[in-house]
Design an enzyme around this catalytic site. Structure first.
Site, short mmCIF file in Angstrom:
data_model
loop_
_atom_site.label_atom_id
_atom_site.label_comp_id
_atom_site.label_asym_id
_atom_site.label_seq_id
_atom_site.Cartn_x
_atom_site.Cartn_y
_atom_site.Cartn_z
N ASP A 81 0.75 -1.22 -0.13
CA ASP A 81 0.00 0.04 -0.04
C ASP A 81 0.69 1.16 0.01
OD1 ASP A 81 -2.51 1.32 0.30
OD2 ASP A 81 -2.47 1.41 2.51
N GLY A 209 -11.22 4.16 3.95
CA GLY A 209 -12.64 3.69 3.83
C GLY A 209 -13.36 3.84 5.49
N THR A 210 -12.43 3.59 6.63
CA THR A 210 -13.06 4.12 7.63
C THR A 210 -13.93 5.20 7.75
OG1 THR A 210 -11.12 2.77 8.75
CG2 THR A 210 -12.49 4.24 10.25
N VAL A 230 -9.94 -0.47 3.98
CA VAL A 230 -10.17 -0.18 5.34
C VAL A 230 -8.88 -0.28 6.27
CG1 VAL A 230 -11.58 -0.85 7.56
CG2 VAL A 230 -12.62 -0.78 5.07
N THR A 232 -7.80 2.27 9.66
CA THR A 232 -7.95 2.60 11.06
C THR A 232 -9.15 1.88 11.70
OG1 THR A 232 -7.47 4.77 9.90
CG2 THR A 232 -8.35 4.74 12.23
P1 13P Z 1 -8.69 4.27 6.59
O1 13P Z 1 -7.54 3.69 7.72
O2 13P Z 1 -9.13 5.48 6.67
O3 13P Z 1 -9.63 3.15 6.72
O4 13P Z 1 -7.84 4.01 5.24
C1 13P Z 1 -7.32 2.84 4.90
C2 13P Z 1 -6.29 3.15 3.48
O5 13P Z 1 -6.82 3.75 2.66
C3 13P Z 1 -5.00 2.47 3.29
O6 13P Z 1 -4.66 2.66 2.33
#
Ligand code: 13P
Length: 281
Positions: A81, A209-210, A230, A232
């Site tokens: 990522d 996504g969180t 997702v 966090t």
């Molecule tokens: P969140 O931590 O806001 O869910 O985002 C995750 C993400 O997009 C990882 O690249």
């Protein structure tokens, strides 16, 4: 099966659903996420930051994830990522990751194209998929904070040109979500997402996504989101539960007493998210 991002997103496009991409921080969480996907009978994407990849070890992650995919009989992608560093991307491809993200979103448009193309050439030659990002998603990711003034939504025309010139397998779009936002609801710009979806055929990726509500999850998938990130929400709940238990349990009892209930919560959240990602009408 241990498979690529390209494969699972092609299936998601055919079925109008999104594949969940969950950020793992250690091997235990990885297993909980794969178990959840197996219970829900869907593919899943395990994603690691550069930091987690270096902490656990890329070869270890490849060995464990490919073995769990086989054991649980589910399609799993191992994805790097937000990688900015070419050496780390090359190391992940060589180690056996099946997907990498090149994050050139802070670069000028042409530099983002050039950097992405270089990654695509190397990764595709090894059968590895590539995600890239256009526009700038706000919030905090792995300790790096994006200043609210720096947030830029993705321009639909740029998206079409970018995909055409880079040949990526998935495009991360900036549509109003924020990384690391836990307490408040996210404000998504659906007009921008719909215009991007109309302009390109490539599978779209939502970051941050969180904080996206259940209704909005439904809406964005109908507007072309095929990979749903997702992080966090899993991390906060894992930390919360294990912190509570480390405070209660005696130091000479098994560490499992502190870790297993936290993993059960992670598994529950992942199963709930996956059920939302796949049940789209
Ligand atoms: P969140 O931590 O806001 O869910 O985002 C995750 C993400 O997009 C990882 O690249």
């Amino acid at each position: 099966m241990y498979t690529t991002l390209k494969n699972v997103l092609a299936e998601a496009s055919q079925l109008t659903m999104a594949v969940g991409a969950f950020n793992t921080h250690n091997l235990e969480m990885t297993q909980a996420i794969i178990k959840a996907a197996s219970n829900q009978k869907t593919p899943v994407i395990i994603q690691t930051s550069e930091g987690t990849a270096q902490y656990v070890g890329m070869k270890t992650l490849v060995a464990v994830v490919s073995s769990l995919a086989k054991e649980f009989g589910v399609n799993v992608v191992l994805h790097l990522d937000h990688a900015k560093n070419w050496d780390i991307i090359r190391e992940a491809v060589d180690a056996g990751y099946t997907s990498v993200m090149f994050d050139g979103s802070s670069l000028p448009f042409k530099d983002n194209i050039l950097g992405t193309k270089r990654v695509v050439e190397y990764a595709h030659a090894a059968g590895v998929s590539v995600e890239a990002e256009l526009g700038t998603v706000g919030g905090t990711e792995d300790g790096i904070v994006v200043n609210p003034d720096a947030v830029r939504l993705t321009e639909p025309e740029d998206a079409a040109e970018f995909i055409d010139k880079t040949n990526i397998d998935a495009l991360a779009v900036a549509i109003g979500t924020n990384h690391g936002q836990y307490k408040s609801k996210t404000n998504i710009n659906f007009d921008v997402l719909d215009s991007i979806h109309a302009a390109v055929e490539a599978p779209l990726v939502i970051h941050g996504g969180t904080g996206v509500s259940d209704d909005d999850i439904h809406h964005v998938i109908n507007s072309g989101i095929r990979k749903f990130n997702v992080g966090t929400e899993l991390l906060v709940n894992w930390n919360r539960k294990s912190k509570e238990l480390y405070g209660i349990n005696k130091e000479n009892t098994s560490n499992r007493n502190n870790v297993v209930p936290a993993l059960e919560i992670v598994q529950e959240i992942v199963e709930h998210k996956i059920s939302l990602f796949k049940n789209i009408d």
